[in-house]
Motif scaffolding. Structure first.
Motif, PDB file in Angstrom:
ATOM      1  N   GLN A  46     -10.851  -4.550  -1.850  1.00 44.53           N
ATOM      2  CA  GLN A  46      -9.768  -4.932  -2.759  1.00 44.53           C
ATOM      3  C   GLN A  46      -9.501  -6.437  -2.633  1.00 44.53           C
TER       4      GLN A  46
ATOM      5  N   ALA B 118      -0.589   7.818   6.135  1.00 44.80           N
ATOM      6  CA  ALA B 118      -1.056   7.089   4.951  1.00 44.80           C
ATOM      7  C   ALA B 118      -1.950   7.984   4.101  1.00 44.80           C
TER       8      ALA B 118
ATOM      9  N   PHE C  38      -0.697   6.033  10.643  1.00 37.10           N
ATOM     10  CA  PHE C  38      -0.436   4.732  11.284  1.00 37.10           C
ATOM     11  C   PHE C  38       0.904   4.842  11.965  1.00 37.10           C
TER      12      PHE C  38
ATOM     13  N   PRO D  87       0.023   5.136  -7.333  1.00 43.06           N
ATOM     14  CA  PRO D  87       0.858   3.932  -7.176  1.00 43.06           C
ATOM     15  C   PRO D  87       0.467   3.120  -5.940  1.00 43.06           C
ATOM     16  N   ASN D  88       0.959   1.889  -5.883  1.00 43.67           N
ATOM     17  CA  ASN D  88       0.707   1.047  -4.714  1.00 43.67           C
ATOM     18  C   ASN D  88       1.187   1.731  -3.446  1.00 43.67           C
ATOM     19  N   GLY D  89       0.369   1.635  -2.403  1.00 43.81           N
ATOM     20  CA  GLY D  89       0.758   2.245  -1.133  1.00 43.81           C
ATOM     21  C   GLY D  89       0.485   3.731  -1.074  1.00 43.81           C
ATOM     22  N   ALA D  90      -0.207   4.266  -2.085  1.00 45.02           N
ATOM     23  CA  ALA D  90      -0.470   5.704  -2.113  1.00 45.02           C
ATOM     24  C   ALA D  90      -1.490   6.107  -1.055  1.00 45.02           C
ATOM     25  N   GLY D  91      -2.294   5.150  -0.597  1.00 41.25           N
ATOM     26  CA  GLY D  91      -3.298   5.463   0.412  1.00 41.25           C
ATOM     27  C   GLY D  91      -4.726   5.378  -0.094  1.00 41.25           C
ATOM     28  N   LYS D  92      -4.922   4.807  -1.286  1.00 40.52           N
ATOM     29  CA  LYS D  92      -6.260   4.756  -1.887  1.00 40.52           C
ATOM     30  C   LYS D  92      -7.229   3.924  -1.041  1.00 40.52           C
ATOM     31  N   THR D  93      -6.770   2.722  -0.676  1.00 37.94           N
ATOM     32  CA  THR D  93      -7.646   1.857   0.136  1.00 37.94           C
ATOM     33  C   THR D  93      -7.931   2.500   1.485  1.00 37.94           C
ATOM     34  N   THR D  94      -6.936   3.151   2.025  1.00 47.01           N
ATOM     35  CA  THR D  94      -7.144   3.813   3.318  1.00 47.01           C
ATOM     36  C   THR D  94      -8.214   4.899   3.203  1.00 47.01           C
TER      37      THR D  94
HETATM   38  N1  LIG Z   1      -4.034  -0.980   9.114  1.00 48.74           N
HETATM   39  C1  LIG Z   1      -2.851  -0.445   8.776  1.00 48.74           C
HETATM   40  N2  LIG Z   1      -1.856  -0.330   9.694  1.00 48.74           N
HETATM   41  C2  LIG Z   1      -0.674   0.218   9.368  1.00 48.74           C
HETATM   42  N3  LIG Z   1      -0.375   0.696   8.171  1.00 48.74           N
HETATM   43  C3  LIG Z   1      -1.303   0.621   7.198  1.00 48.74           C
HETATM   44  C4  LIG Z   1      -2.592   0.047   7.443  1.00 48.74           C
HETATM   45  N4  LIG Z   1      -3.315   0.119   6.315  1.00 48.74           N
HETATM   46  C5  LIG Z   1      -2.520   0.697   5.398  1.00 48.74           C
HETATM   47  N5  LIG Z   1      -1.315   1.006   5.913  1.00 48.74           N
HETATM   48  C6  LIG Z   1      -0.221   1.683   5.216  1.00 48.74           C
HETATM   49  O1  LIG Z   1      -0.737   2.837   4.621  1.00 48.74           O
HETATM   50  C7  LIG Z   1      -0.185   3.038   3.339  1.00 48.74           C
HETATM   51  C8  LIG Z   1      -1.268   3.143   2.321  1.00 48.74           C
HETATM   52  O2  LIG Z   1      -1.862   1.859   2.124  1.00 48.74           O
HETATM   53  P1  LIG Z   1      -3.123   1.632   1.167  1.00 48.74           P
HETATM   54  O3  LIG Z   1      -4.170   2.620   1.521  1.00 48.74           O
HETATM   55  O4  LIG Z   1      -3.478   0.205   1.261  1.00 48.74           O
HETATM   56  O5  LIG Z   1      -2.528   1.946  -0.269  1.00 48.74           O
HETATM   57  P2  LIG Z   1      -3.133   1.659  -1.713  1.00 48.74           P
HETATM   58  O6  LIG Z   1      -4.523   1.121  -1.551  1.00 48.74           O
HETATM   59  O7  LIG Z   1      -3.102   2.974  -2.396  1.00 48.74           O
HETATM   60  O8  LIG Z   1      -2.223   0.674  -2.363  1.00 48.74           O
HETATM   61  C9  LIG Z   1       0.772   1.879   3.100  1.00 48.74           C
HETATM   62  O9  LIG Z   1       2.080   2.333   3.419  1.00 48.74           O
HETATM   63  C10 LIG Z   1       0.326   0.841   4.078  1.00 48.74           C
HETATM   64  O10 LIG Z   1       1.403   0.047   4.492  1.00 48.74           O
END
Ligand SMILES: Nc1ncnc2c1ncn2[C@@H]1O[C@H](COP(=O)(O)OP(=O)(O)O)[C@@H](O)[C@H]1O
Ligand SMILES: [Mg+2]
Lengths: 320, 286, 250
Positions: free
Chosen positions: C86, C19, C14, C38-45
């Protein structure tokens, strides 16, 4: 136990599409106007085709949530360009807005550039319209054209109603509500949008043809941005997403236009603008509630008149 | 040929000054302001009254047009627009179309519906030739003024505190808020300046674009095209798009007059189909 | 066990931030696989990349051996890959009945029927009723989803993914935001999934993770940190230091 529940659910689902007393009342009133208001058939004809236009817009705005500023020019081409765009995905509201508007403007340019066929900026006068089924000639009081428009409107309305209560119609509401989730349960969002665009374009095309047929006049005015904006207003007055919005809106809009135009013929646009601004400031929901209130009232009245009819709950999620 | 290029550039730069405010407000608040052209029209008519009726010099009229329109913009922003920021795009479209209709009818009522011209000083009239290229004096003035404005805008954006706040807010309003930037204040100021620029553009452009009550409707489309083609992530995008549209429109009307405005609509639709986020949007994003 | 879902060098940037940075993950058929970090690790991504919500900057995704990297999101669902979000992504104006019906009709290829009325397909109705009962949603099935309490919405979020009858189910923090005493309802439905459905679970609660998973991958700063059986992961000193330590502090 479970099978009883299945039957119950199926019954409730089937009941969603059942005709409500309000709807009978609406169409009976429309039918009555053919016989009871012979002196008003000219304006009623205009209302009928405006209603069809608005119905077409409601299909894509109320059911698929797409804002169109070029709706007046939706004669086929528009739908294909919009479809192409949808296919490539990613378009924002503004992008769609601009494409619909751009298509309308191009259609207008085309019409303007081929004066032999369209009469250019002067419009096309003296269109000779064949009698319907070779029997009914259009008369200057609009009796035949009103009946004709009303029948076309009714038939197309029935078709739209059927589509809206189908699985396809439901999936459109899902796409409108949350396109991300819709695609995450396997709905091909783009294909659905293309389909409804095309369907709505067909309606707009028929409305345009009706206009040309019944007034024996076609002008570039139908392509204009102001026309599309008027159409939005019609739909907003009546409320979106329950099919009758465009119809009721068309009645109110035309009567209002007639009234204001009598007061201040030249500056009628100002009042249209004011209505738009006020509607947004007050909140469309509340304006919708207003028509919802009228609907509820009509429903109660008709139920009293027809005591046999079972009370049918308005399906949840429907309305403005 | 070069004359057409020259005219196209002048036209494009004018478009940029007219439209850049719209591009920034759209990028900043994701707000669709179809009434942007009404502010341009206001600037045009204010200058008209000052110059033609009150006899003010043309060059004094221009800055007044800017300031007056900026004030009008600020007033509208604070009293009306604030209520619709959080609304859906449909509401924003309806609301601003309503404003356009009202402004068109109101100006028609007060000033009449005929096309009007602002008296420009005689030094600015006519053309001269440089190396065989016909150069209209007035168009040269437009290029100079708009060029200076563009450079000034770019400098403000790139090297002032306000500029960096604005850029941060456009980039990601939520993050900017988190950093303690008052995004609403940034937006109000930007809206006012953007309206002011539109007013200035309306005053400058009356000579070329013509000025009558339907101005906001006629040119709304051009502004929106500039913004959609140029994207909203920078001002270089809209600038390049303005030049492209300006040159294409002038050339199109000259070489294929039959197709008139066709050329730019087609360009727009093609661009939007190929690059829905705009021709000059950053490659990143979704 | 054969691999059903595989990523090869998956990356997502991004702007300047990576991410997801080169994740190569193998998920076996029928696995109960947990993805933690941890939070922000990239799991949701990662989930967004797997399901086609986002396009990867680099790398490939294979579902049952076939490359689906360029496939549209809806096509992946049709191939048996479903997910939950989520943050609830529901159709707030529809009822649970309609919502579940949509997914089932779509799966059976009836979603685009435009002439048939809703409710006339007995197969769809039966299945709706069964799923709603399984997720304790029968008593609210006629209500507007937007008016339901959060716990019920969360159940619907999961029921909707199940209604797609996936071979591979991706659950992004299914119990997030649900109070302690309602969690078991959600976790019980997840635990009761048929054994041949492959599940990838993202979860922060370590008790849940260790009681559920037969394999655990740890994601830190977008990269796979450790990948192995629960005992191995629990023993790994680096995980203790980086992840478990952090979650204890938090
Ligand atoms: N659509 C997006 N645009 C910009 N940055 C993003 C976007 N989605 C996630 N991020 C960034 O990518 C990183 C991983 O996010 P995320 O996958 O949500 O983490 P997790 O689910 O592990 O908590 C974070 O730093 C988040 O800010
Ligand atoms: Mg997450």
């Amino acid at each position: 136990m479970a099978s009883a529940l299945v039957a119950e659910v199926a019954r409730r689902l089937a009941r969603r599409a059942r005709w409500r007393p309000f709807e009978y009342a609406f169409w009976l009133a429309a039918l009555a106007s053919v016989f009871l208001l012979p002196g008003r058939h000219l304006i009623l004809t205009e209302i009928a085709w405006l209603a069809l236009f608005a119905l077409s817009l409601d299909l894509i705005l109320g059911y698929a949530g797409i804002i169109s500023l070029g709706h007046a020019a939706f004669f086929g081409l528009g739908s294909y360009v919009a479809a192409l765009l949808a296919k490539h995905g990613r378009g924002s509201d503004l992008t769609r807005l601009m494409v619909t508007l751009g298509v309308a403007l191009i259609m207008r340019e085309i019409a303007n550039q081929i004066p032999d066929i369209t009469g250019g900026a002067d419009g096309l006068q003296g269109v000779v319209v064949a009698p319907i089924l070779g029997v009914f000639h259009f008369d200057i009081f609009g009796h035949v054209s009103y009946a004709y428009c009303l029948i076309v409107l009714f038939v197309l309305f029935l078709l739209a109603r059927r589509v809206v209560y189908s699985p396809f119609g439901l999936s459109l509401r899902a796409v409108k509500g949350n396109a991300l989730r819709a695609s995450s349960i396997g709905i091909s969002v783009n294909a659905r949008l293309v389909a409804i665009y095309t369907f709505a374009a067909f309606y707009a095309g028929v409305a345009g043809a009706l206009l040309a047929q019944t007034t024996a006049f076609a002008s570039l005015d139908v392509f204009s941005f102001e026309r599309s904006a008027d159409l939005l207003l019609v739909l907003i007055i009546g409320g979106t997403g329950y099919l009758y919005g465009g119809l009721i809106g068309a009645v109110i809009f035309k009567l209002m236009q007639d009234w204001i135009a009598n007061l201040t013929p030249q500056y009628w646009q100002f009042w249209i603008g004011l209505v738009l601004v006020l509607i947004v400031l007050v909140g469309r929901d509340r304006v919708g509630l207003w028509t919802g209130g009228v609907r509820a009232l009509a429903e109660r009245l008709t139920r009293r008149l027809a005591p046999g009819a079972a009370p049918v709950p308005v399906p949840p999620g429907e309305g403005h | 040929m070069l004359t057409i290029l020259f005219d196209g550039i002048a036209y494009g730069m004018l478009l940029f000054v007219l439209a850049c405010g719209l591009s920034v407000t759209l990028g900043l608040m994701n707000f669709v302001n179809l009434a942007h052209g009404s502010f341009a029209m206001a600037g045009g008519y204010i200058t008209l009254v000052l110059v033609n009726r009150a006899g003010l010099p043309f060059f004094a009229g221009l800055p007044i047009a800017f300031v007056a329109t900026a004030l009008i913009g600020a007033l509208f922003e604070r009293t009306l627009y604030v209520h619709v920021y959080s609304r859906s795009h449909l509401d924003q479209v309806l609301f601003t179309i309503g404003l356009v209709f009202m402004s068109v009818a109101a100006v028609d009522y007060v000033m009449g519906s005929q096309q009007v011209f602002i008296q420009i000083p005689s030094v600015l009239q006519g053309r001269f030739e440089i190396f065989g290229v016909g150069v209209g004096r007035y168009r040269l003035l437009i290029i100079v003024i708009c060029g200076l404005l563009t450079v000034a805008l770019q400098l403000i954006l790139s090297s002032t505190r306000f500029g960096s706040r604005l850029r941060a807010s456009v980039d990601d309003p939520r993050v900017a808020r988190g950093l303690g930037i008052n995004v609403n204040a940034v937006f109000s100021l930007t809206f006012a300046v953007g309206s002011g620029l539109a007013g200035l553009g309306g005053a400058l452009g009356a000579e070329i674009l013509g000025l009558d009550p339907t101005f906001p409707l006629k040119y709304m489309v051009y502004f929106l095209i500039v913004v959609t083609v140029g994207g909203t992530s920078s001002i270089t995008g809209p600038f390049a798009a303005s030049l492209l549209i300006g040159i294409a429109d002038v050339a199109g009307k000259y070489y294929v007059p039959k197709f008139g405005a066709f050329v730019i609509y087609t360009i727009m639709i093609i661009v939007l189909i190929l690059r829905p986020q705009g021709l000059f949007a950053r490659a990143a994003g979704k | 066990m054969p691999v059903v879902l595989e990523t090869v060098g998956l990356e997502k940037h991004f702007g300047g931030i990576a991410a997801v940075a080169g994740v190569s993950l193998k998920i076996e058929k029928g696995a109960r696989h947990a993805l933690i970090g941890p939070n922000g690790a990239g799991k949701t991504t990662v989930i967004n990349l797997l399901t086609g919500v986002l396009r990867p900057s680099a790398g490939r995704i294979l579902l049952e051996g076939q490359d689906i990297t360029a496939l549209e999101a809806c096509k992946r669902v049709q191939r048996g890959l479903a997910r939950t979000f989520q943050i609830n992504q529901l159709f707030l104006d529809l009822t649970p009945l309609e919502t579940i019906g949509l997914a089932i009709a779509e799966r059976l290829g009836a979603g685009a029927h435009w002439w048939r009325l809703i409710g006339t397909n007995p197969q769809v109705v039966e299945e709706i009723v069964e799923i709603l009962a399984r997720f304790h949603l029968t008593d609210v099935m006629y209500e507007r989803t937007g008016n339901l309490p959060y716990g019920k919405q969360r159940l619907l979020e999961i029921a909707l993914a199940i209604a797609c009858r996936p071979h591979v189910l991706l659950l992004d923090e299914p119990a997030a935001g649900v109070p302690e005493d309602e969690r078991h309802e959600i976790l019980a439905t997840v635990a009761a999934l048929p054994g041949d459905v492959t599940v990838l679970l993202i979860e922060h609660d370590m008790d849940i993770v260790f009681s559920f998973a037969d394999r655990i991958s740890v994601l830190v700063n977008g990269a796979l940190f450790v990948d192995g059986a629960p005992e191995e992961v629990a023993r790994d000193p680096r995980v203790k230091a980086v992840y478990l330590g952090e979650s204890l502090d938090a």
